[in-house]
Design a protein around this motif. Structure first.
Motif, short mmCIF file in Angstrom:
data_model
loop_
_atom_site.label_atom_id
_atom_site.label_comp_id
_atom_site.label_asym_id
_atom_site.label_seq_id
_atom_site.Cartn_x
_atom_site.Cartn_y
_atom_site.Cartn_z
N GLY A 147 0.85 -1.19 0.00
CA GLY A 147 0.00 0.00 0.00
C GLY A 147 0.88 1.23 0.00
N PRO A 148 1.72 1.39 -1.02
CA PRO A 148 2.73 2.46 -0.99
C PRO A 148 2.12 3.85 -1.12
CG PRO A 148 2.67 1.47 -3.16
CD PRO A 148 1.74 0.64 -2.28
N ILE A 149 2.84 4.83 -0.58
CA ILE A 149 2.46 6.22 -0.79
C ILE A 149 3.37 6.88 -1.82
CG2 ILE A 149 1.33 6.47 1.44
CD1 ILE A 149 3.77 7.98 2.46
N ALA A 150 4.31 6.11 -2.33
CA ALA A 150 5.18 6.54 -3.43
C ALA A 150 5.75 5.29 -4.08
CB ALA A 150 6.33 7.43 -2.91
N PRO A 151 6.12 5.35 -5.35
CA PRO A 151 6.80 4.20 -5.97
C PRO A 151 8.07 3.84 -5.19
CG PRO A 151 6.13 5.80 -7.63
CD PRO A 151 5.91 6.45 -6.30
N LYS A 152 8.32 2.55 -5.06
CA LYS A 152 9.50 1.99 -4.39
C LYS A 152 9.48 2.16 -2.87
CE LYS A 152 12.29 2.62 -8.54
NZ LYS A 152 13.49 3.22 -9.12
N HIS A 153 8.31 2.42 -2.29
CA HIS A 153 8.12 2.49 -0.83
C HIS A 153 8.39 1.08 -0.28
CE1 HIS A 153 4.96 3.56 2.55
NE2 HIS A 153 6.00 2.89 3.04
N CYS A 154 9.33 0.98 0.65
CA CYS A 154 9.75 -0.31 1.21
C CYS A 154 9.57 -0.33 2.72
CB CYS A 154 11.24 -0.54 0.94
SG CYS A 154 11.77 -0.36 -0.75
N LEU A 155 9.52 -1.54 3.27
CA LEU A 155 9.49 -1.74 4.72
C LEU A 155 10.69 -2.59 5.12
CD1 LEU A 155 5.73 -2.65 5.20
CD2 LEU A 155 6.82 -0.45 5.62
N VAL A 156 11.24 -2.27 6.28
CA VAL A 156 12.32 -3.06 6.88
C VAL A 156 11.85 -3.44 8.27
CG1 VAL A 156 14.75 -3.15 7.52
CG2 VAL A 156 14.02 -1.63 5.67
N ILE A 157 11.85 -4.74 8.56
CA ILE A 157 11.33 -5.22 9.84
C ILE A 157 12.32 -6.16 10.52
CG2 ILE A 157 8.94 -4.95 9.12
CD1 ILE A 157 8.77 -7.96 8.68
N PRO A 158 12.33 -6.15 11.85
CA PRO A 158 13.10 -7.18 12.55
C PRO A 158 12.31 -8.48 12.50
CG PRO A 158 11.98 -5.80 14.15
CD PRO A 158 11.70 -5.21 12.79
N LYS A 159 12.98 -9.60 12.48
CA LYS A 159 12.30 -10.89 12.54
C LYS A 159 11.78 -11.15 13.96
CE LYS A 159 14.47 -13.09 8.61
NZ LYS A 159 15.29 -14.22 8.14
N TYR A 160 12.33 -10.48 14.92
CA TYR A 160 11.87 -10.57 16.30
C TYR A 160 10.58 -9.76 16.42
CZ TYR A 160 12.24 -10.59 21.43
OH TYR A 160 12.02 -10.78 22.77
#
Length: 136
Positions: free
Chosen positions: A35-48
């Protein structure tokens, strides 16, 4: 490692929900936002799994910003936001810590925010300083 069987991000990490995975390490997972608000919007998450930043052990936070930096470079964005929200009032929608890398290609695309600065007194600044410093 802490996980939550009902968490959408934990399901993405486990491969139970498909994602456009961009980067993965033993402790971190990065993917395109659906559900990006701009092209190439990414998420980085911890596995914890943890809802807020303060719920995540330090050793599971160490890679998040370096990976967000890699994504910003790889996206080619000259201007971008790195954003992390904690709690509903702070606009957090998924209760699993996540950092957004949001390109800002124009005024209309990307993160749109206000910055309602305040003008605290020196006494109020000192009080805030003292309260934080005491707990560090």
């Amino acid at each position: 490692m802490a996980t939550d069987a009902n968490c959408i991000f934990c399901k993405i990490i486990a491969g139970k929900i498909p994602s456009k995975k961009l980067y993965e390490t033993d402790k971190t997972f990065a993917f395109l936002d659906i559900g990006p608000i701009a092209p190439k919007h990414c998420l980085v998450i911890p596995k914890y799994h943890g809802a807020k930043l303060t719920d995540i052990p330090d050793e599971h936070l160490q890679e998040l910003l370096p990976i967000a930096k890699k994504l910003a470079k790889a996206s080619g964005a000259e201007q971008y936001n790195i954003l992390q929200n904690n709690g509903r009032l702070a606009h957090q929608q998924v209760d699993h810590v996540h950092f957004h890398m949001i390109p800002k290609p124009s005024e209309e695309s990307g993160l749109v925010i206000g910055w309602p600065t305040q003008q605290p007194t020196q006494e109020a600044l000192q009080k805030a300083y003292d309260e934080i410093k005491e707990k560090l």
